[in-house]
Design a protein around this motif. Structure first.
Motif, PDB file in Angstrom:
ATOM      1  N   PRO A   9      -8.202 -83.170  23.320  1.00 25.27           N
ATOM      2  CA  PRO A   9      -7.854 -84.350  24.147  1.00 25.27           C
ATOM      3  C   PRO A   9      -8.886 -84.329  25.259  1.00 25.27           C
ATOM      4  O   PRO A   9      -9.622 -83.168  25.775  1.00 25.27           O
ATOM      5  N   ARG A  10      -8.834 -85.263  26.178  1.00 23.18           N
ATOM      6  CA  ARG A  10      -9.753 -85.204  27.293  1.00 23.18           C
ATOM      7  C   ARG A  10      -9.097 -85.786  28.388  1.00 23.18           C
ATOM      8  O   ARG A  10      -8.674 -86.874  28.510  1.00 23.18           O
ATOM      9  N   LEU A  11      -8.976 -85.044  29.418  1.00 22.30           N
ATOM     10  CA  LEU A  11      -8.248 -85.515  30.942  1.00 22.30           C
ATOM     11  C   LEU A  11      -6.930 -86.102  30.816  1.00 22.30           C
ATOM     12  O   LEU A  11      -6.552 -86.907  31.770  1.00 22.30           O
ATOM     13  N   THR A  12      -6.060 -85.642  29.790  1.00 20.29           N
ATOM     14  CA  THR A  12      -4.933 -86.403  29.773  1.00 20.29           C
ATOM     15  C   THR A  12      -3.796 -86.026  30.878  1.00 20.29           C
ATOM     16  O   THR A  12      -2.782 -86.472  31.196  1.00 20.29           O
ATOM     17  N   ARG A  13      -3.991 -84.739  31.345  1.00 20.23           N
ATOM     18  CA  ARG A  13      -3.226 -84.120  32.624  1.00 20.23           C
ATOM     19  C   ARG A  13      -3.555 -84.494  34.039  1.00 20.23           C
ATOM     20  O   ARG A  13      -3.241 -83.937  34.998  1.00 20.23           O
ATOM     21  N   VAL A 209      -7.033 -79.403  26.917  1.00 26.43           N
ATOM     22  CA  VAL A 209      -7.876 -78.993  25.586  1.00 26.43           C
ATOM     23  C   VAL A 209      -7.512 -77.482  25.601  1.00 26.43           C
ATOM     24  O   VAL A 209      -7.855 -76.822  24.307  1.00 26.43           O
ATOM     25  N   GLU A 210      -7.081 -76.679  26.445  1.00 25.20           N
ATOM     26  CA  GLU A 210      -6.772 -75.191  26.256  1.00 25.20           C
ATOM     27  C   GLU A 210      -5.470 -75.176  25.472  1.00 25.20           C
ATOM     28  O   GLU A 210      -5.788 -74.295  24.407  1.00 25.20           O
ATOM     29  N   GLU A 211      -4.534 -75.906  25.700  1.00 24.99           N
ATOM     30  CA  GLU A 211      -3.490 -75.932  24.680  1.00 24.99           C
ATOM     31  C   GLU A 211      -3.756 -76.464  23.301  1.00 24.99           C
ATOM     32  O   GLU A 211      -3.432 -75.652  22.325  1.00 24.99           O
ATOM     33  N   ALA A 214      -5.600 -73.293  21.493  1.00 26.31           N
ATOM     34  CA  ALA A 214      -4.614 -72.300  20.915  1.00 26.31           C
ATOM     35  C   ALA A 214      -3.982 -72.659  19.863  1.00 26.31           C
ATOM     36  O   ALA A 214      -3.624 -71.758  18.921  1.00 26.31           O
ATOM     37  N   ALA A 215      -3.562 -74.132  19.550  1.00 25.10           N
ATOM     38  CA  ALA A 215      -3.104 -74.526  18.358  1.00 25.10           C
ATOM     39  C   ALA A 215      -3.937 -74.866  17.312  1.00 25.10           C
ATOM     40  O   ALA A 215      -3.599 -74.616  16.321  1.00 25.10           O
ATOM     41  N   HIS A 216      -5.309 -74.809  17.601  1.00 17.34           N
ATOM     42  CA  HIS A 216      -6.291 -75.310  16.473  1.00 17.34           C
ATOM     43  C   HIS A 216      -7.537 -74.275  16.460  1.00 17.34           C
ATOM     44  O   HIS A 216      -8.618 -74.880  16.647  1.00 17.34           O
TER      45      HIS A 216
END
Length: 255
Positions: A9-13, A209-211, A214-216
């Motif tokens: 993802p990119r900058l969603t937060r 992207v860190e999350e 961790a998941a991928h």
């Protein structure tokens, strides 16, 4: 905004594409709205969150955001539509260099002075200020978000920053304000991002992207993504943290 969960993802937060808190943004928008603008121009707008908030605060105003990144512009269009602002704002995918979109009553340039000048820094900032002076209407307001050195960086800090980082590429805060005055402005408000704002931004910049990493961990894009975000984080923590500042200058043109 739809997110492809199989890709990084990119900058969603991030609400703002910079170290800007909700409280500071509210105060900034309130000051701009008090001037009664009818037109707003956002240079290097990204998704244009500050511009959209000004339009919400001033129902008579319309806005134009200019940027080269289509993904961010589409996020801005979707946000504008969701807030009932779609008919009052244009997100234009184009260069801001020598733009004919102005002049406007409010001109925003938040971390995007490079969009107005191809010069080497710090000349970039100086040329951008002169361009902003041409883009603002008499009695209008310019808000410039610009980097400055809080103190002179050490050789080790420079080596940990971005490639070819140089102590001469940013002005001090005093020299930045002087450059704005030389370009034909008076500084109505001088403020700088706090440590908390920086940490919120830097963590938010990478948290999605860190999350994902961790998941991928075995994803085809994981290795290059991990290298990129690790390099970004190291540049902040070992290089420019508490060295590079961001100033938010609210400027009024001299008649």
């Amino acid at each position: 905004m739809a997110i492809d969960t199989d890709r990084p993802p990119r900058l969603t937060r991030l609400t703002f594409h910079g170290p800007l808190s909700e409280g500071r943004a509210d105060r900034l928008v309130e000051r701009l709205a008090a001037a009664g603008p009818r037109t707003v121009l956002d240079i290097g707008c990204g998704w244009g969150e500050v511009m959209l908030r000004v339009l919400e605060a001033v129902p008579e105003a319309s806005g134009v955001g200019v940027d080269l990144k289509g993904e961010d512009l589409e996020r801005g269009r979707q946000s504008a539509a969701a807030r009932g602002l779609g008919e009052r704002v244009v997100f234009a995918e184009e260069s801001a260099t020598d733009t004919t979109r102005g002049p406007a009553d409010v001109v925003l340039c938040l971390g995007a002075s490079q969009a107005l000048s191809s010069a080497e820094p710090p000349r970039t900032t100086i040329e951008a200020l002169h361009a902003l002076r041409r883009l603002v209407n008499p009695g209008g307001r310019v808000v410039l978000g610009e980097g400055f050195w809080q103190r002179e960086p050490t050789a080790g800090e420079l080596a940990a920053m971005w490639p070819d980082a140089d102590a001469g590429e940013h002005l001090s805060l005093g020299d930045l304000v002087d450059a704005a005055i030389e370009a034909g402005f008076r500084p109505l408000w001088v403020e700088t991002a706090s440590v908390d704002e920086w940490e919120e931004f830097e963590s938010g910049y990478r948290s999605d992207v860190e999350e994902w990493l961790a998941a991928h961990p075995g994803h085809a894009l994981a290795a290059e993504t991990r290298e990129r975000v690790d390099s970004q984080r190291s540049s902040w923590l070992r290089g420019y943290r508490r060295v590079l500042g961001i100033a938010y200058l609210t400027l009024v043109p001299v008649a």
